[in-house]
Design a protein around this motif. Sequence first.
Motif, PDB file in Angstrom:
ATOM      1  N   ASP A  24       0.845  -1.189   0.000  1.00 56.90           N
ATOM      2  CA  ASP A  24       0.000   0.000   0.000  1.00 56.90           C
ATOM      3  C   ASP A  24       0.878   1.236   0.000  1.00 56.90           C
ATOM      4  OD1 ASP A  24      -2.396   1.459  -0.053  1.00 56.90           O
ATOM      5  OD2 ASP A  24      -3.304   0.138   1.434  1.00 56.90           O
ATOM      6  N   GLN A  25       0.245   2.343  -0.243  1.00 51.74           N
ATOM      7  CA  GLN A  25       0.931   3.630  -0.278  1.00 51.74           C
ATOM      8  C   GLN A  25       0.071   4.655   0.431  1.00 51.74           C
ATOM      9  OE1 GLN A  25       1.050   4.412  -4.445  1.00 51.74           O
ATOM     10  NE2 GLN A  25      -1.070   5.014  -4.551  1.00 51.74           N
ATOM     11  N   GLN A  40       5.869  -2.746   1.145  1.00 43.27           N
ATOM     12  CA  GLN A  40       5.529  -3.971   0.431  1.00 43.27           C
ATOM     13  C   GLN A  40       6.021  -5.155   1.243  1.00 43.27           C
ATOM     14  OE1 GLN A  40       7.464  -4.418  -3.348  1.00 43.27           O
ATOM     15  NE2 GLN A  40       6.115  -6.069  -3.976  1.00 43.27           N
ATOM     16  N   CYS A  41       5.153  -6.137   1.414  1.00 43.11           N
ATOM     17  CA  CYS A  41       5.516  -7.376   2.099  1.00 43.11           C
ATOM     18  C   CYS A  41       5.594  -8.509   1.080  1.00 43.11           C
ATOM     19  CB  CYS A  41       4.465  -7.740   3.157  1.00 43.11           C
ATOM     20  SG  CYS A  41       4.376  -6.569   4.517  1.00 43.11           S
ATOM     21  N   ARG A  42       6.367  -9.527   1.404  1.00 41.93           N
ATOM     22  CA  ARG A  42       6.431 -10.702   0.532  1.00 41.93           C
ATOM     23  C   ARG A  42       5.051 -11.329   0.420  1.00 41.93           C
ATOM     24  NH1 ARG A  42      10.976 -14.298   2.974  1.00 41.93           N
ATOM     25  NH2 ARG A  42       9.268 -15.723   2.649  1.00 41.93           N
ATOM     26  N   ASP A  49       2.076 -11.239  10.074  1.00 38.88           N
ATOM     27  CA  ASP A  49       3.524 -11.071   9.964  1.00 38.88           C
ATOM     28  C   ASP A  49       3.881  -9.848   9.120  1.00 38.88           C
ATOM     29  OD1 ASP A  49       3.965 -13.253  11.574  1.00 38.88           O
ATOM     30  OD2 ASP A  49       4.314 -14.639   9.906  1.00 38.88           O
ATOM     31  N   CYS A  50       3.060  -9.543   8.132  1.00 38.51           N
ATOM     32  CA  CYS A  50       3.278  -8.341   7.327  1.00 38.51           C
ATOM     33  C   CYS A  50       3.180  -7.102   8.215  1.00 38.51           C
ATOM     34  CB  CYS A  50       2.266  -8.269   6.187  1.00 38.51           C
ATOM     35  SG  CYS A  50       2.409  -6.775   5.167  1.00 38.51           S
ATOM     36  N   LYS A  51       2.132  -7.028   9.009  1.00 40.95           N
ATOM     37  CA  LYS A  51       1.956  -5.880   9.905  1.00 40.95           C
ATOM     38  C   LYS A  51       3.134  -5.768  10.871  1.00 40.95           C
ATOM     39  CE  LYS A  51      -1.013  -3.994  13.513  1.00 40.95           C
ATOM     40  NZ  LYS A  51      -0.100  -4.134  14.635  1.00 40.95           N
ATOM     41  N   VAL A  72      14.098  -5.259   4.979  1.00 42.18           N
ATOM     42  CA  VAL A  72      14.440  -6.450   5.744  1.00 42.18           C
ATOM     43  C   VAL A  72      14.010  -7.633   4.882  1.00 42.18           C
ATOM     44  CG1 VAL A  72      14.338  -5.360   8.023  1.00 42.18           C
ATOM     45  CG2 VAL A  72      12.269  -6.344   7.053  1.00 42.18           C
ATOM     46  N   VAL A  73      14.231  -8.829   5.338  1.00 42.01           N
ATOM     47  CA  VAL A  73      13.966 -10.010   4.510  1.00 42.01           C
ATOM     48  C   VAL A  73      12.522 -10.060   4.016  1.00 42.01           C
ATOM     49  CG1 VAL A  73      13.877 -12.532   4.520  1.00 42.01           C
ATOM     50  CG2 VAL A  73      15.805 -11.340   5.580  1.00 42.01           C
ATOM     51  N   ASP A  74      11.563  -9.741   4.879  1.00 38.28           N
ATOM     52  CA  ASP A  74      10.158  -9.949   4.539  1.00 38.28           C
ATOM     53  C   ASP A  74       9.413  -8.734   4.002  1.00 38.28           C
ATOM     54  OD1 ASP A  74      10.210 -12.650   5.208  1.00 38.28           O
ATOM     55  OD2 ASP A  74       9.819 -12.231   7.320  1.00 38.28           O
TER      56      ASP A  74
END
Length: 117
Positions: A24-25, A40-42, A49-51, A72-74
Amino acid sequence: MGNRREYHIFFRTLVDQSKSNKFDQTIVVNTAISVSGLYQCRANLSQTDCKTCVEKLTDIIPTQCKAATAKVVDCNMTYEVVRNHVIHSADGGQDYGGCIGAFVASVVAIVVSMLLN
Protein backbone atom coordinates in the motif's frame (compact mmCIF):
# COMPACT_ATOMS: atom_id res chain seq x y z
CA MET A 1 12.63 18.78 8.45
CA GLY A 2 10.76 19.68 11.63
CA ASN A 3 7.34 18.20 10.75
CA ARG A 4 7.21 15.34 13.23
CA ARG A 5 3.41 15.24 13.25
CA GLU A 6 3.29 14.46 9.52
CA TYR A 7 5.90 11.70 9.89
CA HIS A 8 3.95 10.16 12.77
CA ILE A 9 0.68 10.22 10.79
CA PHE A 10 2.44 8.83 7.72
CA PHE A 11 4.05 5.86 9.50
CA ARG A 12 0.92 5.13 11.58
CA THR A 13 -1.17 5.08 8.39
CA LEU A 14 1.17 2.58 6.72
CA VAL A 15 1.05 0.30 9.77
CA ASP A 16 -2.76 0.51 9.82
CA GLN A 17 -2.91 -0.33 6.10
CA SER A 18 -0.63 -3.34 6.64
CA LYS A 19 -3.33 -4.97 8.77
CA SER A 20 -5.24 -5.81 5.58
CA ASN A 21 -2.89 -5.23 2.61
CA LYS A 22 0.55 -6.56 1.74
CA PHE A 23 1.29 -3.52 -0.43
CA ASP A 24 0.00 0.00 0.00
CA GLN A 25 0.93 3.63 -0.28
CA THR A 26 -0.08 6.82 1.42
CA ILE A 27 0.55 10.52 1.40
CA VAL A 28 0.21 13.06 4.19
CA VAL A 29 -0.08 16.66 3.06
CA ASN A 30 -0.04 19.93 4.93
CA THR A 31 0.51 23.39 3.52
CA ALA A 32 4.30 23.14 3.81
CA ILE A 33 5.23 19.52 2.98
CA SER A 34 4.01 16.21 1.62
CA VAL A 35 5.27 12.91 3.04
CA SER A 36 4.60 10.11 0.58
CA GLY A 37 5.70 6.53 0.36
CA LEU A 38 4.83 2.88 0.40
CA TYR A 39 5.53 -0.50 1.92
CA GLN A 40 5.53 -3.97 0.43
CA CYS A 41 5.52 -7.38 2.10
CA ARG A 42 6.43 -10.70 0.53
CA ALA A 43 3.42 -12.43 -1.01
CA ASN A 44 3.83 -15.58 1.10
CA LEU A 45 3.86 -13.64 4.38
CA SER A 46 0.78 -13.86 6.59
CA GLN A 47 -1.10 -10.61 7.11
CA THR A 48 -0.15 -10.59 10.80
CA ASP A 49 3.52 -11.07 9.96
CA CYS A 50 3.28 -8.34 7.33
CA LYS A 51 1.96 -5.88 9.91
CA THR A 52 4.71 -6.88 12.35
CA CYS A 53 7.33 -6.40 9.66
CA VAL A 54 5.99 -2.95 8.68
CA GLU A 55 5.95 -1.95 12.36
CA LYS A 56 9.59 -3.03 12.60
CA LEU A 57 10.46 -0.89 9.59
CA THR A 58 8.86 2.18 11.14
CA ASP A 59 11.21 1.68 14.09
CA ILE A 60 14.39 1.36 12.01
CA ILE A 61 13.83 3.65 9.02
CA PRO A 62 15.58 7.00 9.39
CA THR A 63 13.13 9.80 10.09
CA GLN A 64 13.46 13.50 9.54
CA CYS A 65 15.14 12.84 6.18
CA LYS A 66 14.08 14.06 2.77
CA ALA A 67 13.93 10.45 1.62
CA ALA A 68 14.74 7.02 3.00
CA THR A 69 14.38 3.34 2.25
CA ALA A 70 14.53 0.40 4.63
CA LYS A 71 14.53 -3.28 3.72
CA VAL A 72 14.44 -6.45 5.74
CA VAL A 73 13.97 -10.01 4.51
CA ASP A 74 10.16 -9.95 4.54
CA CYS A 75 9.25 -6.34 3.66
CA ASN A 76 10.48 -2.95 2.55
CA MET A 77 9.42 0.67 2.91
CA THR A 78 10.35 3.91 1.25
CA TYR A 79 9.29 7.51 1.69
CA GLU A 80 10.02 10.95 0.34
CA VAL A 81 9.32 14.42 1.66
CA VAL A 82 8.71 17.29 -0.72
CA ARG A 83 8.05 20.91 -0.01
CA ASN A 84 4.72 21.97 -1.42
CA HIS A 85 4.71 24.91 -3.75
CA VAL A 86 1.39 26.40 -2.85
CA ILE A 87 -0.20 28.36 -5.66
CA HIS A 88 -3.24 30.44 -4.85
CA SER A 89 -5.89 29.80 -7.46
CA ALA A 90 -8.24 32.39 -8.89
CA ASP A 91 -11.05 31.26 -6.58
CA GLY A 92 -8.88 31.81 -3.48
CA GLY A 93 -8.26 28.11 -2.83
CA GLN A 94 -4.88 26.43 -2.77
CA ASP A 95 -3.36 24.24 -5.43
CA TYR A 96 -0.33 22.13 -4.49
CA GLY A 97 1.35 22.48 -7.87
CA GLY A 98 1.06 18.84 -8.93
CA CYS A 99 3.44 17.47 -6.27
CA ILE A 100 1.03 14.69 -5.34
CA GLY A 101 0.30 13.61 -8.91
CA ALA A 102 3.96 12.98 -9.72
CA PHE A 103 4.30 10.53 -6.84
CA VAL A 104 1.11 8.67 -7.70
CA ALA A 105 2.23 8.34 -11.33
CA SER A 106 5.56 6.83 -10.29
CA VAL A 107 3.87 4.34 -7.94
CA VAL A 108 1.44 3.29 -10.66
CA ALA A 109 4.41 2.69 -12.99
CA ILE A 110 6.11 0.52 -10.36
CA VAL A 111 2.97 -1.54 -9.70
CA VAL A 112 2.30 -2.07 -13.42
CA SER A 113 5.90 -3.16 -13.90
CA MET A 114 5.57 -5.64 -11.01
CA LEU A 115 2.33 -7.06 -12.42
CA LEU A 116 3.83 -7.57 -15.87
CA ASN A 117 6.83 -9.50 -14.53
